[in-house]
Design an enzyme around this catalytic site. Structure first.
Site, mmCIF file in Angstrom:
data_model
loop_
_atom_site.group_PDB
_atom_site.id
_atom_site.type_symbol
_atom_site.label_atom_id
_atom_site.label_comp_id
_atom_site.label_asym_id
_atom_site.label_seq_id
_atom_site.Cartn_x
_atom_site.Cartn_y
_atom_site.Cartn_z
ATOM 1 N N HIS A 191 38.348 42.742 37.106
ATOM 2 C CA HIS A 191 39.002 43.833 37.822
ATOM 3 C C HIS A 191 39.009 43.674 39.345
ATOM 4 O O HIS A 191 40.028 43.877 39.991
ATOM 5 C CB HIS A 191 38.272 45.120 37.401
ATOM 6 C CG HIS A 191 38.379 46.287 38.306
ATOM 7 N ND1 HIS A 191 39.354 47.241 38.179
ATOM 8 C CD2 HIS A 191 37.606 46.690 39.345
ATOM 9 C CE1 HIS A 191 39.182 48.173 39.095
ATOM 10 N NE2 HIS A 191 38.130 47.868 39.804
ATOM 11 N N GLU A 229 39.502 47.400 30.482
ATOM 12 C CA GLU A 229 40.147 47.397 31.792
ATOM 13 C C GLU A 229 41.294 48.399 31.836
ATOM 14 O O GLU A 229 41.873 48.743 30.801
ATOM 15 C CB GLU A 229 40.724 46.002 32.105
ATOM 16 C CG GLU A 229 39.696 44.911 32.300
ATOM 17 C CD GLU A 229 39.139 44.875 33.718
ATOM 18 O OE1 GLU A 229 39.532 45.725 34.539
ATOM 19 O OE2 GLU A 229 38.314 43.986 34.000
ATOM 20 N N GLU A 271 45.168 47.322 40.271
ATOM 21 C CA GLU A 271 45.004 47.350 38.822
ATOM 22 C C GLU A 271 46.187 46.604 38.217
ATOM 23 O O GLU A 271 47.288 46.610 38.768
ATOM 24 C CB GLU A 271 44.948 48.786 38.314
ATOM 25 C CG GLU A 271 43.774 49.597 38.841
ATOM 26 C CD GLU A 271 42.418 49.042 38.436
ATOM 27 O OE1 GLU A 271 42.367 48.157 37.552
ATOM 28 O OE2 GLU A 271 41.415 49.490 39.008
#
Length: 398
Positions: free
Chosen positions: A306, A335, A362
């Protein structure tokens, strides 16, 4: 595609309400999402502007102030009796007029309630009285809110370009007048390092985790088919911190058919309190080296790639490949997967937090598929829970 009408949203709300009464998975999150959609369908631009630039900033500031004067704690302690404006003003050290004006906005925003001049806590405000949420409020108001506020001037100045990952020149630096990275700043400002850690803990609190019923089918995908002759290890939690996730997994599926192994850096592993009752083994491991535990049923990572750029993320995932048993071992990535067509606020919130503080992002489904393919893996399935930002990506050897 035009926005949904208020009437159609109300129908969706009614359906979600029935599901909520039946305690169905995702019903609470659906109710919240549809409630927000209903407001958006009814608000006129002037109301939107007032809500966005007056109501919410004022609420943020008052809630932050409340952490300094223990307002939510006093209301929680008062329970059903409540407290008058005079009593609360005395306890908080505020003059009555100021207190009443601030408190009325909290009532208007449904954070607390009032009746006949007496103020009462709510389930929400009572929850906010907990220390981890108090610290989260301080972090979000003092650190994150100014960083978001710097967006217009910062991006205008840099030509509307995405900052480099791990930048020392981004919205955070612009807002706080520093030239060091966000992690470096946290280390140099210990109270906010603690507040940030509390924020990350609170961020996940009360939300479904990947092994809860209705999320990832643990029994079907992991427990069934476990073969101790291949390896006696059921799950390896790679980069799992102090073991919160693996402990939760162990408690939910005890007795387990195989071993649980937690891996992280030496200083993290050494910080874990001794506990003879825990169900996992704690070992040191560097995620940028080859995975030493071979042929486990599953290798789990929670927000590990991440915080890294794509090249490092590929290296991290590729280091698992030599350890995997073909057709048996699974890679599980817990995630955020940003939905490009129907993004949810919990995912976009975290994406913008990453942008504001670290120049990071993200990833979308396409991003994750690309990283895993380059590492020698393939996506088997992506499991999501309604309204929850984080998904569970299951992958295996390509």
């Amino acid at each position: 595609m035009s926005a949904a009408s208020p009437a159609s949203i109300i129908q969706e709300l009614a359906s979600a309400a029935k599901q909520y009464e039946n305690n169905e998975s995702g019903a609470r999150e659906a109710l919240i999402a549809q409630s927000r959609a209903l407001i958006a369908s009814l608000e006129v631009p002037s109301e939107f502007i007032q809500h966005t630039f007056w109501s919410q900033p004022a609420l943020s500031a008052i809630v932050r102030l409340a952490t300094d004067v223990n307002l939510f704690q006093y209301l929680k302690d008062a329970q059903e009796e409540g407290l008058s404006a005079e009593a609360l003003a005395s306890k908080t050290g505020m003059d009555v007029s100021l207190f009443a004006r601030l408190a009325r906005h909290l009532v208007a925003m449904n954070v607390i309630t009032s009746r006949n001049g007496v103020f009462y806590g709510t389930a929400l405000s009572n929850g906010l009285a907990a220390e981890n949420y108090q610290q989260s409020i301080r972090f979000c108001h003092d650190v994150s809110r100014p960083s978001f506020g710097a967006f217009p001037s910062f991006f205008k100045g840099n030509g509307y370009k995405t900052p480099a990952l791990g930048t020392t020149d981004g919205p955070f630096q612009s807002a706080h007048k520093v030239d060091i990275s966000f992690p470096q700043w946290l280390v140099g400002n210990p109270p906010y390092l603690q507040y940030f850690n509390s924020y990350m803990s609170a961020y996940r609190a009360g939300k479904p985790n990947w092994c809860d019923n209705g999320f990832y089918p643990v029994a079907d995908r992991l427990l069934n088919g476990f073969d101790a002759s291949v390896s006696d290890v059921l799950l390896v939690d790679v980069g799992g911190g102090r073991g919160h996730d693996i402990a939760t997994f162990g408690s939910q599926f005890s007795p387990l058919p195989g071993r649980l192994v937690l891996q992280d850096r030496e200083q993290v592993i050494n910080s874990i309190p001794a506990d003879e009752s825990r169900q996992f083994e704690a070992t040191t491991h560097d995620i940028f080296t080859t995975q030493p535990v071979k042929n486990a049923r599953a290798y789990y990572m929670h927000s590990v790639p991440h915080g890294f750029g794509d090249e490092d993320a590929v290296k991290i995932m590729a280091n698992l490949v030599p350890a995997l048993a073909k057709g048996y071992s699974r890679v599980l990535l817990n995630e955020i997967v940003v939905d490009e067509e129907s993004p949810v606020m919990s995912a976009t919130n975290m994406d913008l937090i990453m942008l504001a503080h670290m120049g990071a992002k993200e990833r979308t489904e396409a991003d994750w598929r690309s990283i895993l393919t380059r590492a020698g893996l393939k996506v088997v399935n992506i499991y999501s829970y309604p309204g929850v930002a984080e998904s569970l990506i299951e992958a295996e050897l390509a």
